[in-house]
Design an enzyme around this catalytic site. Structure first.
Site, short mmCIF file in Angstrom:
data_model
loop_
_atom_site.label_atom_id
_atom_site.label_comp_id
_atom_site.label_asym_id
_atom_site.label_seq_id
_atom_site.Cartn_x
_atom_site.Cartn_y
_atom_site.Cartn_z
N LEU A 17 -9.75 -8.70 -11.64
CA LEU A 17 -8.32 -8.98 -11.54
C LEU A 17 -7.95 -9.41 -10.13
O LEU A 17 -8.59 -9.00 -9.17
CB LEU A 17 -7.52 -7.71 -11.88
CG LEU A 17 -7.65 -7.15 -13.29
CD1 LEU A 17 -6.87 -5.84 -13.40
CD2 LEU A 17 -7.12 -8.15 -14.32
N GLU B 67 -0.31 -0.06 -16.72
CA GLU B 67 -1.33 0.97 -16.93
C GLU B 67 -1.82 1.47 -15.58
O GLU B 67 -1.72 0.75 -14.59
CB GLU B 67 -2.54 0.38 -17.68
CG GLU B 67 -2.24 -0.12 -19.06
CD GLU B 67 -3.37 -0.96 -19.63
OE1 GLU B 67 -4.54 -0.78 -19.22
OE2 GLU B 67 -3.08 -1.82 -20.48
N ASP C 40 -9.92 4.52 -10.99
CA ASP C 40 -10.91 4.17 -9.97
C ASP C 40 -12.30 4.62 -10.39
O ASP C 40 -12.80 5.65 -9.96
CB ASP C 40 -10.50 4.80 -8.64
CG ASP C 40 -11.21 4.14 -7.47
OD1 ASP C 40 -11.89 3.12 -7.70
OD2 ASP C 40 -11.10 4.65 -6.35
N TYR D 241 -9.26 0.42 -22.40
CA TYR D 241 -8.04 -0.33 -22.11
C TYR D 241 -8.07 -1.78 -22.59
O TYR D 241 -7.16 -2.55 -22.29
CB TYR D 241 -7.66 -0.27 -20.64
CG TYR D 241 -8.75 -0.65 -19.64
CD1 TYR D 241 -9.30 -1.92 -19.62
CD2 TYR D 241 -9.17 0.27 -18.69
CE1 TYR D 241 -10.26 -2.27 -18.70
CE2 TYR D 241 -10.13 -0.07 -17.76
CZ TYR D 241 -10.68 -1.33 -17.77
OH TYR D 241 -11.63 -1.66 -16.86
N LYS E 277 -2.39 -2.70 -5.90
CA LYS E 277 -3.21 -1.68 -5.25
C LYS E 277 -2.37 -0.81 -4.34
O LYS E 277 -1.59 -1.32 -3.53
CB LYS E 277 -4.30 -2.35 -4.41
CG LYS E 277 -5.25 -3.21 -5.23
CD LYS E 277 -6.49 -2.47 -5.60
CE LYS E 277 -7.59 -2.85 -4.65
NZ LYS E 277 -8.90 -2.42 -5.07
N CYS F 123 -21.84 38.50 13.46
CA CYS F 123 -21.10 37.44 14.14
C CYS F 123 -19.62 37.49 13.71
O CYS F 123 -19.33 37.54 12.52
CB CYS F 123 -21.71 36.09 13.79
SG CYS F 123 -20.76 34.70 14.41
S1 IVH Z 1 -8.01 -4.70 -17.24
C1 IVH Z 1 -9.15 -8.95 -17.99
N1 IVH Z 1 -7.01 -2.28 -16.98
O1 IVH Z 1 -10.00 -2.64 -12.20
C2 IVH Z 1 -8.87 -7.48 -17.90
N2 IVH Z 1 -8.78 -2.93 -15.52
O2 IVH Z 1 -9.72 -4.73 -10.19
C3 IVH Z 1 -9.73 -6.81 -16.92
N3 IVH Z 1 -9.49 -1.16 -13.98
O3 IVH Z 1 -12.69 -4.62 -13.31
C4 IVH Z 1 -9.51 -5.40 -16.66
N4 IVH Z 1 -8.09 0.39 -14.69
O4 IVH Z 1 -12.83 -2.05 -13.63
C5 IVH Z 1 -7.91 -3.17 -16.53
N5 IVH Z 1 -6.08 -0.15 -16.91
C6 IVH Z 1 -6.96 -1.04 -16.46
C7 IVH Z 1 -7.86 -0.73 -15.41
C8 IVH Z 1 -8.75 -1.71 -14.97
C9 IVH Z 1 -9.07 0.10 -13.84
C10 IVH Z 1 -10.55 -1.77 -13.16
C11 IVH Z 1 -11.57 -2.58 -13.93
C12 IVH Z 1 -11.45 -3.98 -13.37
C13 IVH Z 1 -10.88 -3.72 -12.01
C14 IVH Z 1 -10.17 -4.94 -11.48
#
Ligand code: IVH
Length: 716
Positions: free
Chosen positions: A90, A121, A125, A243, A338, A456
């Site tokens: 992402l 959502e 991590d 997810y 983030k 000690c």
């Molecule tokens: S969606 C195309 N949903 O964040 C959709 N990713 O920075 C791709 N991640 O590679 C992922 N929580 O490992 C999605 N609720 C969530 C997530 C999530 C954590 C991670 C995932 C992704 C990374 C991207």
């Protein structure tokens, strides 16, 4: 094994299926809904019933049976496998402006004035996984493959480990598929995380084994999912949150199926199919509402049992997602917001050496105050001398500091560039205890240096805190400050001991200015009200309350008293095993090393420290004084079977139906002992598939070898 023909009303196949259904349902209640109905014992009993039936009818064992979570280990590492469709990553937004800019790009890609709904959502991590389900018998879908993300095009096949994650269904019933509107072939993507508690337990175990700690839960999860020992993975308690849902197992197949309407429906379908979907997700209609969700997520961050590093926002309608499409590596229809990094760079001003309860000396970094994620950090742990070497850190260096959940901040690396010159002074680990001056000792095979002087003062302070703590004698009111007061430190002295004044701390720690009221943990029980009233800010009420708490603690069971003695290597489980096995302090004090090693989970190392503890005159006196004050010295003995008493077993290889832990429990419950290595004293080696050197050793020494059926037969 004899293949019996069905002779009862229910065929064996039907009984097996019925048990599996029941077990699957209760696993779902426990691991997905977190609303268990059965007790662990009820679950175990049914599971054992199923195992026994499957052992009688090995031809009926299927890969999606609840008994088959822990299987054989992958032989040659993990195979590389192409993803059915690319696993994208992402784009990130780091603040409100970037988030709004993304929303504008989304609006720009759609028709003028077209309404957009977003699904918010949590951004978990961990690391992402793709799970592929294929058609099983009678309309069900079964888990076939679990892949890591890899480079997005090709991942690693970690199926054997994914199977051990209890929130991952091995089997989705035809009814659940119908409810979710799915065919038998589909793919689920989501995040595998190591919950905070499991992470802490893993690090405690690593420490006990003399290994360095894992840096954070994400690294720990990544390491765990790539472990070659499914048994270990199963014990770690990973969780998988789903997810993302894809129809079919390739693009062509998916094209033949109805299109999923939206991300919110996909999440609902995943729930219907029995997957664990994070409950904190919300569909909203404006960026303002997205910002509201982000603020809420940030506020609940520290209270969550797993780590999150942001919020993922997705355009809900799949029709809109298709029109928005992708840019290179990421979808235009989603963004990761983030949270500001919980790391900062600051200067290492000093290193303190703290002496713990067991005499372990821990280097603690004193940092120039730096604000990290809203908290001012002035201290970080450096763990042990090896960590200082590993980081290559010197005094006055600039270091990168990370703060996770509520763990102690840690230094992750030295920062050196034009703006951050290197320090010059080496950090010298003391050779003598900073509190009592005794020479420090490093035991063979250990990374830590220890002060071995039992008197000690630093150790007494830690011993008292430990003794009074919630999980031990639970004496409310006898916290850090009161302990220091009882040891003769005034409140003013304690104040300069706060992190803001590190140098003052070192000085103040030297000598208390008042006479100490307590010189050993037993002294807690002879404290009088008059004595307590001499302490600063202690009035009638505080004194009475504390005395009452001290009195009440005498009722704590023997295992807590044992834990409170602070015997090295004796943690909660060992203390419990000792109390249950020996039933009294007296029996334990007289136990020989050999008798001690007969107890569950107690090896020669622990047995020796327990023996050593009770042979020390000072410790025996302490125990006698505690007895005199009326602490609990007896416990109910655990009744164990005697079928296998006096016999020692060694387990090796993979058994057909029992896991190692289960076999061990059965043996111990029948009075036998399980040991890790084969010697002349071993009575039997129980060997499964791929048994290695232990089996060879048994053959060399002429030790009898059993298979699982043989063991079960002995157990009757
Ligand atoms: S969606 C195309 N949903 O964040 C959709 N990713 O920075 C791709 N991640 O590679 C992922 N929580 O490992 C999605 N609720 C969530 C997530 C999530 C954590 C991670 C995932 C992704 C990374 C991207």
């Amino acid at each position: 094994m004899a293949h019996q023909r069905p002779t009862h009303d229910l065929t064996p196949e039907q009984s097996i299926e019925a048990l599996r259904e029941e077990l699957r349902h209760h696993e779902y209640l426990y691991y997905v809904l977190d609303e268990p109905v059965w007790t662990d014992a009820q679950y175990d009993a049914r599971m054992n019933q199923l195992r026994a039936l499957e052992a009688e009818h090995p031809e009926l064992v299927t890969a999606d049976s609840p008994t088959q979570r822990v299987g054989g280990k992958p032989k040659e590492g993990f195979a590389k496998v192409a993803h059915s469709r690319p696993m994208l990553s992402l784009d990130n937004a780091y603040d409100e402006a970037e988030l709004r800019a993304w929303a504008e790009r989304v609006a720009g890609g759609l028709a003028l004035g077209e309404a957009v709904r977003y699904v918010c959502e949590l951004k978990l991590d961990g690391l992402s996984l793709a799970l592929q389900y294929e058609a099983g018998r009678r309309g069900v879908a079964v888990l076939k493959t679990g892949l890591t993300r890899g480079d997005g095009a090709i991942g690693e096949d970690v199926t054997t480990n994914v199977r051990t994650i209890r929130s991952v269904p091995l089997h989705v019933s035809a009814e659940a598929l119908a409810r979710a509107g799915l065919s038998q072939r589909f793919e689920v993507r989501g995040e595998v995380v190591l919950p905070q508690k499991a992470f802490e337990r893993m690090n405690a175990e690593r420490e006990a084994q003399g290994l360095g700690p894992a840096a954070n839960p994400r690294n720990a999860a990544a390491g765990t999912i790539r472990t070659l020992e499914p048994n270990i993975v199963a014990q770690r308690r990973l969780e998988f949150f789903a997810y993302f849902l894809l129809r079919g197992l390739d693009a062509g197949e998916a094209a033949g199926e109805p299109v999923l309407g939206s991300q919110s429906e996909a999440l609902q379908a995943l729930r219907e199919a029995g997957f664990l979907v994070n409950p904190h997700a919300r569909t909203v209609e404006s960026i303002e509402a997205v910002l509201g969700f982000i603020a809420e997520a940030d506020a609940m961050r520290d209270g969550l049992p797993y780590e999150i590093d942001g919020v993922v926002i997705k355009v809900d309608a799949v029709a809109q997602q298709r029109r928005l499409g992708f840019t290179g590596k990421a979808p235009r229809w989603a963004i990761a917001y983030k949270f500001p990094a919980r790391a900062g760079v600051t200067r290492l001003e000093d290193v303190l050496f703290q002496v713990g309860r067991t005499g372990k000396v821990t280097p603690v970094a004193v940092l120039a105050p730096v604000s990290i994620g809203g908290t001012t950090v002035t201290r970080a742990t450096l763990h042990n001398p090896d960590e200082i070497v590993r980081l290559g850190v010197r005094m006055d260096d600039f270091v990168s500091v990370e703060r996770g959940g509520d763990v102690i901040p840690k230094i992750t690396e030295v920062v050196a560039d034009a703006k951050h010159p290197r320090g010059e002074r080496e950090i010298v680990f003391p050779t003598h205890c900073p509190r009592c001056g005794e020479a420090l000792v490093r035991e063979v095979g250990e990374v830590d240096l220890r002060c071995v002087n039992v008197s000690c003062p630093a150790r007494l302070e830690e011993e008292l805190r430990h003794f009074a703590s919630r999980g031990v004698m639970n004496i409310e009111g006898l916290g850090e400050v009161m302990v220091a007061q009882l040891l003769g430190h005034t409140l003013a002295e304690q104040e300069v001991r706060s992190p803001e004044d590190a140098e003052a701390e070192v000085d103040a720690a030297e000598e208390p200015t008042r006479r100490a009221l307590v010189h050993s943990i037993a002294d807690v029980y002879k404290l009088t009200k008059d004595e307590l009233l001499t302490l600063e800010r202690v009035g009638e009420k505080t004194a009475d309350a504390l005395l009452e708490q001290i009195e009440r603690s005498k009722k704590q069971p023997l295992q807590r008293v044992l834990l409170g003695l602070g015997i090295r290597h004796v943690g909660e489980r060992t203390a419990q095993a000792l109390a249950e096995e020996f039933g009294s302090m007296d029996a334990l004090m007289e136990a020989t090393e050999e008798e001690l090693t007969r107890v569950n989970d107690i090896g020669p190392k622990v047995a020796a420290t327990v023996r050593e503890f009770f042979s020390n005159v000072r410790n025996r006196k302490l125990v006698e004084r505690l007895r005199g004050y009326g602490l609990t010295f007896t416990a109910e003995r655990k009744v164990r079977g005697t079928t296998l008493s006096g016999l020692t077993f060694v387990l090796t290889g993979t058994l057909p139906t029992l896991t190692r832990d289960e076999a061990k429990e059965l043996i111990e419950a029948a009075g036998g002992k399980v040991s890790g290595s084969v010697s002349k004293k071993t009575s039997y080696v129980v060997a499964g598939e791929e048994a290695g050197s232990k089996l060879e050793k048994a053959e060399q020494l002429g030790v009898a070898v059993l298979d699982e059926a043989g063991l079960l037969a002995m157990l009757g």
